[in-house]
Design a protein around this motif. Structure first.
Motif, short mmCIF file in Angstrom:
data_model
loop_
_atom_site.label_atom_id
_atom_site.label_comp_id
_atom_site.label_asym_id
_atom_site.label_seq_id
_atom_site.Cartn_x
_atom_site.Cartn_y
_atom_site.Cartn_z
N LEU A 95 3.19 -7.14 8.55
CA LEU A 95 4.59 -7.34 8.89
C LEU A 95 5.22 -6.00 9.27
CD1 LEU A 95 5.71 -9.76 6.04
CD2 LEU A 95 5.02 -10.32 8.37
N PRO A 96 6.16 -6.02 10.21
CA PRO A 96 6.84 -4.76 10.54
C PRO A 96 7.70 -4.31 9.37
CG PRO A 96 7.89 -6.62 11.67
CD PRO A 96 6.67 -7.16 10.95
N PRO A 97 7.93 -3.06 9.13
CA PRO A 97 7.32 -1.92 9.83
C PRO A 97 5.93 -1.63 9.28
CG PRO A 97 8.76 -1.17 8.08
CD PRO A 97 8.85 -2.67 8.06
N SER A 98 5.03 -1.26 10.15
CA SER A 98 3.69 -0.94 9.71
C SER A 98 3.28 0.39 10.33
CB SER A 98 2.72 -2.03 10.14
OG SER A 98 1.40 -1.59 10.01
N SER A 122 8.33 -2.32 3.85
CA SER A 122 7.37 -1.25 3.60
C SER A 122 6.12 -1.51 4.42
CB SER A 122 7.02 -1.20 2.12
OG SER A 122 5.72 -0.70 1.94
N GLY A 123 5.46 -0.47 4.83
CA GLY A 123 4.26 -0.67 5.63
C GLY A 123 3.01 -0.28 4.89
N GLY A 168 6.91 -6.47 2.06
CA GLY A 168 6.18 -6.04 3.25
C GLY A 168 7.09 -5.88 4.45
N ALA A 187 1.74 -6.51 3.78
CA ALA A 187 2.64 -5.40 4.12
C ALA A 187 2.15 -4.63 5.35
CB ALA A 187 2.77 -4.44 2.94
NA NA Z 1 5.33 -3.95 6.63
#
Ligand code: NA
Ligand code: NA
Lengths: 174, 426, 306
Positions: free
Chosen positions: B149-152, B107-108, B104, B146
């Protein structure tokens, strides 16, 4: 009849492959453009001013071509709960209605895309110099492909060939 | 009446199985025609809806995710997670959750998480005697991590939907604590269910093996540092970081691991194009739908109605949560963000809720919606990967829904969980 | 507004309470009163109906009835509007008022009728100046090498490049964090936007070079306008004209309030700057963008106004 539609399908499959490759090339170019934008600004201290607009343009192309391919491959999300409990005959009727709905909207993309493009033809995109009309070309081309692919789906269903749907195996060529 | 045409057409088309993007587009089209306005507006909105610079983060993050799955980065992260939490009760279930935290962070996309981690974990879990339903339950619900958490990229969609004035960097930072809390409550749920069912644990591999796995997974973990460090030090913007993630993923998988062949690269690119264009077409059609909602004054009317119900922000937030959860069970995430943000954000702000905080509530809420039938993309992905029926999963997934809803309540009523970190970084 | 026979939908990208929004709302009150409650205006603020480029199209198509927009998006559509967007074309806000309130202003407003629109009035858009996070800009040389965010517009890019800066187009929403982290050094805008965007929190130096004092316009869809009787058309035009002084008054108040807030925050303001080198640097920019005879003559006419 079935054979004719099989022949049509193989021609359309070529078209799908072309659209998918164009779409994928668009994504790779976008990656290169934005990477160049970061490099130009941070390393060269000379920000390229064409990258932002051209990437947005490419994005429109790859979305609409990719979405058209998605019609043929059954990638689009749909809500299948009611369909779950219906008998196959009714289901097929609903699938065809859906395909007709998609055709109607795609025709709108073509017709009104042409109107938007001709309205914007005399304008220019800032920092790019192209005519603003080309923004809408993607809408027109995507619409044409969506009509073609949906008509193919209806024809295939009529003669009992499989058509792809979201969440199913990508049954396509038989 | 106009609203009846809009929502009626939408509902009917949705029920007969028309793709969501076209349900939105055609119902807008029908309503415009009913109002006697030029239908060209629908297509103008569609085109403007997909011509937004910040949206580019969506295809890029999806692309990066595809590359990392095909280029072996995801598998190495799972192996690392296994060495850290595999010895806890529920063993591989805990590993699944921890892997979602690691994955996560790069990956967003919840669907990417469910297919990547699920594809790796579910067969392993089955082999070691875990119930298939248990494996899929965890895979599905933990993939919400996912999103938090950044990046989203969903937070980017939210920022755009809110008029582009909410800092994306703040939103990214704000999701961290809620995401970790979600992970912990899921671990507790996984522990309880595992205890009840008497599942085994994995042996602790020892420090040396852990170190080896850590080194093995380092290039994947470095991406987290690059994205965060790059944005914080001013090399690129939050939305540009998505492109850097792609460049980095290509570099690592081709140069460092040499795990990505030309055909893998083509497959990853095609896969990203397929997924991204589906998501973005929905966003474009939702822009037309949203335009009509604004034109017909739906948000303003709703705010008035809400104010009639209660003046108490706690009640209003609860009401918003219930409404969003309800909508989230019927519709997919990105169109819902685009449609509901202009409606609900003003309501929330009228009651003193910070827009960053509201964004986190919204994403968590709609994330839960991704895991619930009838329209739960992630649930479908999880079931498809695990080859198990939705009904079977639905019977035993409740403890995990419970953990997610408990987290949602904490996040809703303790604003500091979302706002403390961004303030610290600012 | 239940009694209204006709309610005009008017778009604005600014939020509720912004001077342009309240001015159109005020115009609506005047109109309702003078038409005995027949004609009303409903303002859709905060870009609910779309960004300016799109709402202009919607107004042309008659989907919405009125629109308060900046002149920039028109530069592509109506050539004459380009002159107002040239850097340093106006010496001061008074100069700008004299131009738009006079013959030149009327002539350009009349041009809108060839494009499906009726130009009703000019509103103030303030004067745009540079701000940055690095150092006080006291001369043109200080701009050298600094990265400034600009709008997506050829003139703006060329202006910053001509001053020696690095023009960086970027979406507005990313500017705050980009200045904060150092992706860019600064941007340019008027007092109210500098303040309301919070950019003053991260960009501590503001130089009042006033490179752009560009008016904004209130337009009506020609389709909606033509449906009105001659008397009602006159009512609409008059109400629009009458909203202008109110708008200017509110704009000044808003500007002063923003300035006070920014100054109180300790932003260093460079006020008396010699603009001559800046204006001289614009010669190639004018050469590139003022191409037709019509534009050249308009530039001369504007320069001749007091
Ligand atoms: Na993420
Ligand atoms: Na997972």
């Amino acid at each position: 009849m079935k054979d004719k539609i099989r022949t049509l399908s193989s021609a359309i499959r070529v078209l799908t492959t072309v659209a998918l490759w164009l779409s994928a090339t668009g994504l790779v170019l976008m990656t290169a453009f934005i990477a160049w934008q970061v490099y130009g600004r941070f390393v060269l201290n000379d920000t390229p001013t064409w990258t932002e607009t051209s990437s947005v343009l490419l994005m429109g192309w790859f979305i609409l071509l990719g979405a058209a391919v998605g019609i043929r491959e059954g990638n689009h999300l749909s809500f299948d709960v009611l369909l779950f409990v219906l008998p196959d005959r009714v289901k097929r009727v609903f699938y065809t209605v859906s395909d007709i709905v998609v055709i109607a909207f795609a025709l709108g993309m073509v017709v009104y895309g042409i109107q938007l493009a001709s309205n914007a033809w005399s304008t220019t995109i800032p920092n790019l110099g192209f005519s603003g009309g080309i923004v809408f070309l993607a809408l027109i081309c995507g619409g044409i492909l969506m009509v073609l692919f949906s008509v193919e789906r209806i024809l295939r269903r009529m003669v009992g060939l499989p058509t792809a749907r979201f969440g199913e195996d990508p049954v396509e060529e038989d | 009446m106009e609203l009846f045409v809009l929502f009626g057409t939408f509902a009917v088309l949705l029920l007969i199985g028309t793709p969501v993007a076209f349900c939105l587009g055609v119902s807008s089209f029908a309503t415009i025609a009913y109002l006697g306005l030029p239908p060209v507006v629908v297509f103008q909105r569609l085109n403007s809806g997909i011509s937004v610079f910040a949206l580019m983060a969506i295809p890029f993050f999806i692309y990066a995710g595809e590359l990392m799955v095909r280029g072996d980065i995801a598998r190495r992260l799972v192996a690392l997670a296994g060495s850290v939490v595999g010895h806890l009760r529920g063993g591989l279930g805990q590993v699944n959750i921890a892997a979602s935290v690691l994955f996560g962070g790069i990956s967003g996309s919840a669907a990417a998480d469910a297919s990547a981690i699920g594809g790796l974990m579910i067969p392993q879990m089955e082999e070691r005697g875990y119930g298939k339903d248990y494996a899929v339950n965890i895979t599905v619900v933990s993939s919400i991590i996912a999103l938090m958490l950044p990046p989203s990229h969903n937070l980017i969609i939210y920022s755009i939907s809110a008029g582009g004035k909410i800092s994306i960097a703040d939103l990214f930072t704000a999701g961290i604590l809620p995401g970790l809390i979600l992970a912990m409550s899921l671990m507790v749920a996984a522990w309880l269910v595992a205890k009840k069912r008497g599942y085994a644990t994995e042996p602790f591999p020892g420090g040396r093996a852990m170190l080896a796995l850590l080194i093995n997974a380092t290039p994947g973990l470095i991406l987290v540092a690059i994205i965060f460090g790059g944005v914080r030090s001013g090399i690129f913007t939050a939305s540009e970081s998505s492109c850097i993630a792609v460049v980095y993923a290509i570099g690592v998988t081709i140069v460092v691991y040499r795990s990505l062949s030309w055909s893998d690269f083509v497959a990853a690119t095609m896969g990203a194009v397929r997924t991204a264009s589906m998501v973005l077409l929905v966003i474009g059609s939702a822009a037309a739908f949203g335009w009509l909602l604004a034109y017909l004054r739906v948000p303003a009317t709703l705010v008035e109605m809400m104010k009639g119900v209660s003046e108490n922000p706690i009640i209003i937030l609860l009401l918003l949560n219930v409404l969003l959860l309800f909508l989230g069970t019927f519709m997919d995430m990105s169109p819902l963000i685009v449609i509901t943000t202009p409606i609900f954000l003003p309501v929330a702000m009228a009651y003193g809720v910070d827009p960053v905080h509201f964004g986190i509530i919204l994403i968590l809420n709609l994330g839960i919606g991704l895991c619930t039938p009838p329209v739960g993309a992630v649930l479908f992905v999880g079931c498809a990967v695990g080859r198990i029926g939705v009904g079977e999963v639905f019977r035993t997934i409740w403890p995990f829904y419970g953990a997610a809803v408990a987290t949602l309540m904490l996040v809703t009523y303790i604003p500091a969980l979302s706002l403390w970190l961004p303030a610290l970084f600012r | 507004a239940a009694a209204c026979e006709t309610t005009f939908r008017s778009s604005d990208t600014h939020p509720e309470g912004y001077p342009t929004v309240t001015a159109v709302e005020y115009m609506g009150e005047l109109l309702e009163e003078r038409s005995d409650g027949r004609l009303c205006i409903e303002v859709f603020h905060s870009a609910q109906l779309g960004e300016e480029k799109d709402t202009i199209e919607q107004t042309q198509l008659g989907v919405i009835d009125m629109n308060r927009v900046s002149l920039g998006p028109f530069n592509n559509i109506i050539e004459e509007t380009k002159v107002f967007s040239l850097p340093y074309i106006f010496r001061s806000t008074d100069h700008m008022h004299n131009v738009v309130d006079g013959e030149i202003g009327d002539a350009i407003l009349a041009e809108f009728e060839n494009h499906g629109l009726v130009g009703l009035a000019y509103y103030d858009g303030g004067s745009r100046s540079f701000y940055n996070s690095q150092k006080p800009i006291t001369s043109k040389d200080d701009i050298e090498g600094l990265k400034f965010r600009v709008m997506q517009s050829d003139v703006f890019v060329d202006m910053v490049d001509a001053l020696g800066g690095n023009a960086t187009p970027m979406p507005y929403g990313e500017v705050y964090s980009s200045i904060q982290t150092g992706v860019i050094d600064g941007a340019e805008n008027n007092w109210p936007s500098f303040e309301s965007s919070g950019h003053y929190e991260v960009a501590g130096y503001y130089t009042l070079d006033q490179h752009l004092i560009v008016p904004e316009v209130l337009v009506m869809s020609k389709a909606a306008y033509d449906k009105l009787s001659a008397e009602d058309q006159a009512l609409v035009r008059q109400a629009a004209k009458d909203s202008v002084p109110v708008m200017r008054e509110q704009w000044e108040a808003r500007e002063a309030a923003s300035e006070e807030k920014v100054r109180a925050a300790g932003v260093e303001i460079v006020e008396d700057i010699d603009k001559t080198p800046f204006i001289e640097a614009m010669v190639p920019v004018y050469e590139k963008h003022v191409t037709s005879e019509k534009l050249k003559s308009l530039v001369e006419q504007i320069q001749a106004v007091d």
